[in-house]
Write an enzyme that holds these catalytic residues in place. Structure first.
Site, PDB file in Angstrom:
ATOM      1  N   ARG A 164      40.717  47.158  48.527  1.00 37.96           N
ATOM      2  CA  ARG A 164      41.073  45.738  48.571  1.00 37.96           C
ATOM      3  C   ARG A 164      40.172  45.019  47.570  1.00 37.96           C
ATOM      4  NH1 ARG A 164      36.454  44.364  49.142  1.00 37.96           N
ATOM      5  NH2 ARG A 164      37.211  42.263  49.445  1.00 37.96           N
ATOM      6  N   ASP A 198      41.892  35.551  43.994  1.00 41.96           N
ATOM      7  CA  ASP A 198      42.972  36.529  43.901  1.00 41.96           C
ATOM      8  C   ASP A 198      44.036  36.129  42.890  1.00 41.96           C
ATOM      9  OD1 ASP A 198      41.712  36.998  46.692  1.00 41.96           O
ATOM     10  OD2 ASP A 198      42.830  38.808  46.168  1.00 41.96           O
TER      11      ASP A 198
HETATM   12  O1  MRU Z   1      42.243  40.835  51.472  1.00 40.34           O
HETATM   13  P1  MRU Z   1      41.209  41.214  50.456  1.00 40.34           P
HETATM   14  O2  MRU Z   1      39.990  41.838  51.056  1.00 40.34           O
HETATM   15  O3  MRU Z   1      41.798  42.040  49.327  1.00 40.34           O
HETATM   16  O4  MRU Z   1      40.764  39.823  49.850  1.00 40.34           O
HETATM   17  C1  MRU Z   1      39.761  39.811  48.874  1.00 40.34           C
HETATM   18  C2  MRU Z   1      39.375  38.462  48.424  1.00 40.34           C
HETATM   19  O5  MRU Z   1      39.924  37.470  48.841  1.00 40.34           O
HETATM   20  C3  MRU Z   1      38.325  38.404  47.364  1.00 40.34           C
HETATM   21  O6  MRU Z   1      37.585  37.237  47.485  1.00 40.34           O
HETATM   22  C4  MRU Z   1      39.019  38.399  46.000  1.00 40.34           C
HETATM   23  O7  MRU Z   1      39.917  39.463  45.890  1.00 40.34           O
HETATM   24  C5  MRU Z   1      38.044  38.474  44.911  1.00 40.34           C
HETATM   25  S1  MRU Z   1      37.430  40.117  44.685  1.00 40.34           S
HETATM   26  C6  MRU Z   1      36.282  40.143  43.468  1.00 40.34           C
END
Ligand code: MRU
Length: 339
Positions: free
Chosen positions: A45, A229
């Site tokens: 993730r 994201d």
């Molecule tokens: O659901 P996730 O764990 O993939 O969400 C991750 C995030 O929201 C992070 O803050 C984002 O991907 C930035 S990673 C450098």
């Protein structure tokens, strides 16, 4: 710190982040379907890592004996839908399909694709390091920094995005402590960010998400630094659900709110945040804690994985190419044109 992605004898392995910090276990990504599974089930993730994993998964698929161009296009399309919000996934899949269009049918296409995946990976590593350098310059001496979710090396090899800024500022002796919000319901802050801060020996405290406002009111937070994201062209930013709440709180208390992300997270095809697709995940992840159902039978949950923070609440966007402030379309366009 265990690396979130490893290459060994031409094979790709990812760290199962669902098991952290208690267990270190790697899984092989030997096909596009393995990549889909790893991304959709949150084995990997974090926006940049999702993109890197997808590229390697498609390259692994391309190297399989019965790979045909048609099949690869189909697999790429499926993989592109594994999670909707992080645009890095779309950027990686688009980069793969563009080399597929050019070199489809060539005997050594699998090798070419693997080389392209490794180059993509290395560019992201370079970006995460540069983000730290640009961002650390914004941090004032003796700062207490609040961060959210996990935007460290586990999400963006090898240095992270928000954590790259924090680590570099700490190296410059500007950071006295970090507060990491637990980040309900998946606990990326308590499990993963705390794991990284602990490995780096940075003084930190885990707080529950609803403590952030109280700390800000008490003057205990000097800056908020988070990842992203997907950033729309006007600067509206999707990040883990709850980020928007922190940005509103930061504005109320006059605290700078920084977003750190590589260029691949900016989606120039999207005008503003209202067009960003927001992932809705299965409510069992919300209603259970550590695998055990806590909500009463019959209760159903509403679990959006991300929210969108208005550009007007963001003090600066920190990228590998420099810092955009104020955060608006003109600033982001200029940054993209400079790439
Ligand atoms: O659901 P996730 O764990 O993939 O969400 C991750 C995030 O929201 C992070 O803050 C984002 O991907 C930035 S990673 C450098």
């Amino acid at each position: 710190l265990a690396s979130p992605i490893l290459l060994k004898k031409g094979k790709v392995f990812v760290l199962d982040q669902r098991l952290l910090p208690n267990e270190i276990k790697y899984r092989e990504i030997g096909s596009a379907d393995d990549g889909f599974d790893a991304i959709a089930r949150m084995i990997v993730r974090g926006a940049p890592l999702i993109g890197i994993t997808a590229f390697y998964a498609l390259a692994a698929e391309a190297a399989r004996p019965r790979a045909t161009a048609d099949r690869l296009f189909q697999k790429a399309e499926r993989l592109n839908s594994a999670r909707p919000t992080a645009v890095n996934l779309n950027a990686a899949v688009a980069a793969f399909t563009s080399i597929l269009k050019e070199h489809a049918g060539e005997r050594d296409f699998g090798k070419k694709a693997m080389k392209a995946a490794a180059e993509f990976h290395q560019r992201e590593v370079g970006a995460s390091e540069a983000i730290g350098r640009h961002g650390a310059a914004l941090i004032k001496k003796n700062s207490s920094i609040l961060t959210y979710c996990n935007a460290g090396a586990l999400a963006a090899p090898d240095f992270g995005t928000a954590l790259s800024v924090i680590f570099e500022a700490r190296r410059m002796k500007k950071v006295s402590r970090v507060y990491t919000c637990e980040t309900r319901p998946y606990l990326q802050g308590m499990r993963l960010t705390a794991f990284e801060l602990s490995a780096a020996k940075i003084p930190f405290r885990v707080i529950c998400d609803n403590t952030a406002g109280f700390l800000m009111k008490k003057g205990m937070v000097d800056a908020v630094v988070v990842g992203a994201d997907r950033i729309a062209l006007n600067g509206d930013t999707a990040n883990k659900i709850g980020t928007f709440t922190l940005a509103v709180l930061a504005r109320h208390h006059g605290i700078p709110f920084y977003v750190a992300a590589p260029r691949t997270t900016i989606d120039s095809s999207i005008r503003d945040g209202s067009q960003i697709p927001i992932e809705e995940r299965d409510d069992s992840e919300l209603l259970k804690i550590a695998g055990k159902r806590v909500a009463p039978r019959g209760a159903s949950g509403l679990y959006y994985g991300f929210d969108v923070t208005d550009a007007s609440l963001i003090t600066a966007v920190i990228t590998e190419k420099g810092v955009v402030t104020p955060v608006n379309r003109t600033g982001l366009r200029k940054l993209l044109e400079a790439v």
